[in-house]
Motif scaffolding. Structure first.
Motif, PDB file in Angstrom:
ATOM      1  N   VAL A  64      30.893  45.052  39.980  1.00  0.00           N
ATOM      2  CA  VAL A  64      30.797  43.727  40.922  1.00  0.00           C
ATOM      3  C   VAL A  64      30.997  42.251  40.781  1.00  0.00           C
ATOM      4  CG1 VAL A  64      30.935  43.126  43.294  1.00  0.00           C
ATOM      5  CG2 VAL A  64      29.950  45.200  43.230  1.00  0.00           C
ATOM      6  N   LYS A  65      30.481  41.771  39.045  1.00  0.00           N
ATOM      7  CA  LYS A  65      31.489  40.879  39.093  1.00  0.00           C
ATOM      8  C   LYS A  65      32.623  40.887  38.733  1.00  0.00           C
ATOM      9  CE  LYS A  65      28.774  39.031  35.592  1.00  0.00           C
ATOM     10  NZ  LYS A  65      27.902  37.577  34.877  1.00  0.00           N
ATOM     11  N   PHE A  66      32.451  42.058  37.534  1.00  0.00           N
ATOM     12  CA  PHE A  66      33.723  41.711  36.215  1.00  0.00           C
ATOM     13  C   PHE A  66      35.097  41.829  37.675  1.00  0.00           C
ATOM     14  CE2 PHE A  66      30.833  44.952  33.262  1.00  0.00           C
ATOM     15  CZ  PHE A  66      31.140  43.276  32.954  1.00  0.00           C
ATOM     16  N   ALA A  67      35.104  42.886  39.109  1.00  0.00           N
ATOM     17  CA  ALA A  67      36.543  43.310  39.982  1.00  0.00           C
ATOM     18  C   ALA A  67      36.716  41.714  40.210  1.00  0.00           C
ATOM     19  CB  ALA A  67      35.981  44.168  40.635  1.00  0.00           C
ATOM     20  N   VAL A  68      35.415  41.007  41.384  1.00  0.00           N
ATOM     21  CA  VAL A  68      35.649  40.057  41.989  1.00  0.00           C
ATOM     22  C   VAL A  68      36.117  38.292  40.888  1.00  0.00           C
ATOM     23  CG1 VAL A  68      34.231  38.141  42.943  1.00  0.00           C
ATOM     24  CG2 VAL A  68      33.998  40.808  43.591  1.00  0.00           C
ATOM     25  N   ARG A  69      35.265  38.582  39.290  1.00  0.00           N
ATOM     26  CA  ARG A  69      35.506  37.598  39.015  1.00  0.00           C
ATOM     27  C   ARG A  69      37.396  37.571  37.922  1.00  0.00           C
ATOM     28  NH1 ARG A  69      32.137  33.430  37.172  1.00  0.00           N
ATOM     29  NH2 ARG A  69      32.838  33.824  34.899  1.00  0.00           N
ATOM     30  N   LYS A  70      36.932  39.036  37.894  1.00  0.00           N
ATOM     31  CA  LYS A  70      38.450  39.081  37.277  1.00  0.00           C
ATOM     32  C   LYS A  70      38.672  39.908  37.465  1.00  0.00           C
ATOM     33  CE  LYS A  70      36.438  36.283  34.177  1.00  0.00           C
ATOM     34  NZ  LYS A  70      36.205  36.320  32.395  1.00  0.00           N
ATOM     35  N   PRO A  71      39.768  40.367  38.205  1.00  0.00           N
ATOM     36  CA  PRO A  71      40.654  41.011  39.360  1.00  0.00           C
ATOM     37  C   PRO A  71      41.346  41.758  38.529  1.00  0.00           C
ATOM     38  CG  PRO A  71      41.214  38.838  39.732  1.00  0.00           C
ATOM     39  CD  PRO A  71      39.751  38.979  39.245  1.00  0.00           C
ATOM     40  N   ASP A  72      42.128  41.038  37.041  1.00  0.00           N
ATOM     41  CA  ASP A  72      42.764  41.694  36.251  1.00  0.00           C
ATOM     42  C   ASP A  72      42.557  42.648  35.294  1.00  0.00           C
ATOM     43  OD1 ASP A  72      44.903  39.942  36.943  1.00  0.00           O
ATOM     44  OD2 ASP A  72      45.223  38.806  36.065  1.00  0.00           O
ATOM     45  N   SER A  73      41.290  42.590  34.767  1.00  0.00           N
ATOM     46  CA  SER A  73      40.274  43.335  34.186  1.00  0.00           C
ATOM     47  C   SER A  73      40.220  44.921  34.833  1.00  0.00           C
ATOM     48  CB  SER A  73      38.926  42.937  33.507  1.00  0.00           C
ATOM     49  OG  SER A  73      37.927  42.369  34.366  1.00  0.00           O
ATOM     50  N   TYR A  74      39.402  45.306  36.697  1.00  0.00           N
ATOM     51  CA  TYR A  74      39.743  46.449  36.787  1.00  0.00           C
ATOM     52  C   TYR A  74      39.687  45.531  37.779  1.00  0.00           C
ATOM     53  CZ  TYR A  74      36.167  46.921  32.158  1.00  0.00           C
ATOM     54  OH  TYR A  74      35.860  46.857  31.249  1.00  0.00           O
ATOM     55  N   ARG A  75      40.443  46.841  39.092  1.00  0.00           N
ATOM     56  CA  ARG A  75      40.207  46.302  40.490  1.00  0.00           C
ATOM     57  C   ARG A  75      40.248  47.563  41.876  1.00  0.00           C
ATOM     58  NH1 ARG A  75      46.340  44.778  40.543  1.00  0.00           N
ATOM     59  NH2 ARG A  75      45.545  42.431  39.613  1.00  0.00           N
ATOM     60  N   ALA A  76      38.655  47.769  41.084  1.00  0.00           N
ATOM     61  CA  ALA A  76      37.751  48.250  41.557  1.00  0.00           C
ATOM     62  C   ALA A  76      36.465  48.577  41.140  1.00  0.00           C
ATOM     63  CB  ALA A  76      38.319  50.159  41.572  1.00  0.00           C
ATOM     64  N   ALA A  77      35.921  48.652  41.700  1.00  0.00           N
ATOM     65  CA  ALA A  77      34.155  48.443  41.123  1.00  0.00           C
ATOM     66  C   ALA A  77      33.228  48.926  42.246  1.00  0.00           C
ATOM     67  CB  ALA A  77      34.291  47.287  41.062  1.00  0.00           C
ATOM     68  N   ILE A  78      32.067  50.198  41.642  1.00  0.00           N
ATOM     69  CA  ILE A  78      31.233  50.690  42.674  1.00  0.00           C
ATOM     70  C   ILE A  78      29.581  50.300  42.145  1.00  0.00           C
ATOM     71  CG2 ILE A  78      30.209  52.836  43.183  1.00  0.00           C
ATOM     72  CD1 ILE A  78      33.067  53.843  42.345  1.00  0.00           C
TER      73      ILE A  78
END
Length: 377
Positions: free
Chosen positions: A253-267
């Protein structure tokens, strides 16, 4: 020395525990009396049996949950902070160290074979190396119809401590991914399986630690770049997703929330949403309250601009993260999209996560793009 997680040592330890118990029962009547020898004999038999039983149970539990993967890991001998490796332009971003085939039950015989590769992933910017890591390439990756296609990528992270091997054997990510692909619930996807720590015996919580390991940079910048350079992986952020349990769920979740240009979906499966310093982490924040707050995911949803990402949070009615998950649901706002899985009962364990993974992959299937086959000649 036998492997810490191997079956032979578990069998040997279990047999020794049974023999110690049987010997104690056999000898106990002979150790009667009030002499110091009798007392020492009874104490030795009692504690010897207890130690043998606890050792056997500990080895079995460690193998199941993947707490420690090697003896040196258990004994704290891998305590170095990690080595920064300088890479020359053109160096290999992903090194393959092993491979095994994984077969599908569908399609023509020549089109059924997928592959699980054991790899080392070298981070150009962070200087960190992800090892051991595993890459699952589905059967479509090798089929002529997809020869020119680029595939979406899913990063799967274990908890801490944990091993990526358990993502294959216990959580069965490759098998579940293949099943979802065959059911057309998910596009053919390249799967990367890792643990969230890149430094031996330190839980970095996937952070760029001030003055320390740059784990977030590795996962959000180095890994996507390495995968798209080494495999036919789509390099668009909307073609990348991340899933994890426990610590891995927080990281996802942190990757998506902090770096949305890296991952657009998180589980996140049994994930949490903020981190604190403890003996396994060391100082994660460099003494900065601002850095700590900036890695608090609930605070970010409440106070930062909403990122254009899709989040799936899995919990159960009796799980510890249930109240915090409800706070996350109340805090999100568009364009963030948030979904939940809430089981009636479930704990912080593999059994719970294996119940959540299939519906999570189905949810993800509608958010990842299809690989585009090469045009017919």
């Amino acid at each position: 020395m036998p492997s810490l997680t191997g079956a032979p040592i578990q069998i040997i330890a279990s047999l020794l525990a049974v023999l110690a118990f049987a010997a104690t029962m056999w000898l106990w009547p002979r150790m009667g009396g009030r002499s110091w020898r009798a007392w020492l004999g009874r104490l030795g038999a009692f504690f010897g049996t207890q130690i043998a039983v606890l050792a056997a149970m500990g080895l079995v539990a460690n193998s199941y949950f993947g707490f420690y993967s090697t003896w040196s890991d258990l004994l704290g001998l891998d305590g170095s902070p990690g080595t920064v490796v300088d890479h020359q332009p053109g160096g290999k971003a992903v090194s393959v160290t092993g491979e095994q085939k994984m077969y599908s039950s569908q399609g023509a015989a020549q089109d059924r074979s997928g592959v699980i590769q054991k790899v080392e992933i070298h981070g150009e910017r962070s200087g960190l190396t992800g090892t051991p890591a595993y890459v699952y390439l589905p059967p479509q990756y090798f089929q002529p119809a997809y020869a020119g296609a680029k595939f979406p990528m899913l990063l799967a992270l274990s908890g801490y401590p944990g091993t990526p091997e358990k993502l294959i054997s216990l959580l069965q990510y490759p098998a579940s991914t293949l099943k979802a692909i065959e059911a057309k619930e998910m596009p053919p996807t390249v799967l990367v399986m890792m643990r969230p720590t890149l430094v031996a015996n330190r839980d970095t919580e996937c952070m760029d630690v001030p003055g320390g390991p740059q784990a977030e940079t590795f996962f959000t910048e180095d890994l996507p770049k390495a995968m798209s350079a080494s495999y036919r992986v789509d390099d668009r952020p909307e073609a990348r997703a991340v899933i994890g349990d426990s610590t891995g769920g927080y990281c996802a979740v942190k990757f998506a929330v902090r770096k949305p240009d890296s991952y657009r979906a998180a589980i996140a499966l049994s994930g949490y949403y903020e981190v604190h310093n403890d003996p396994t982490t060391g100082d994660l924040f460099g003494g900065s309250a601002e850095v700590k707050q900036d890695n608090d995911l609930l605070w970010r949803l409440q106070n930062k601009p909403a990122p254009p990402v899709s989040l799936l949070l899995a919990t159960s009615n009796n799980e510890e993260n249930y109240p915090a998950t409800q706070q996350m649901v109340a805090a999100f706002k568009a364009p963030t999209r948030l979904s939940t899985i809430t089981l009636d009962t479930g704990g912080h364990n593999f059994h719970t996560w294996t119940r959540e993974i299939p519906p999570a992959l189905t949810w993800l299937g509608s958010r990842l793009p299809q690989p585009q086959p090469a045009p017919a000649s």
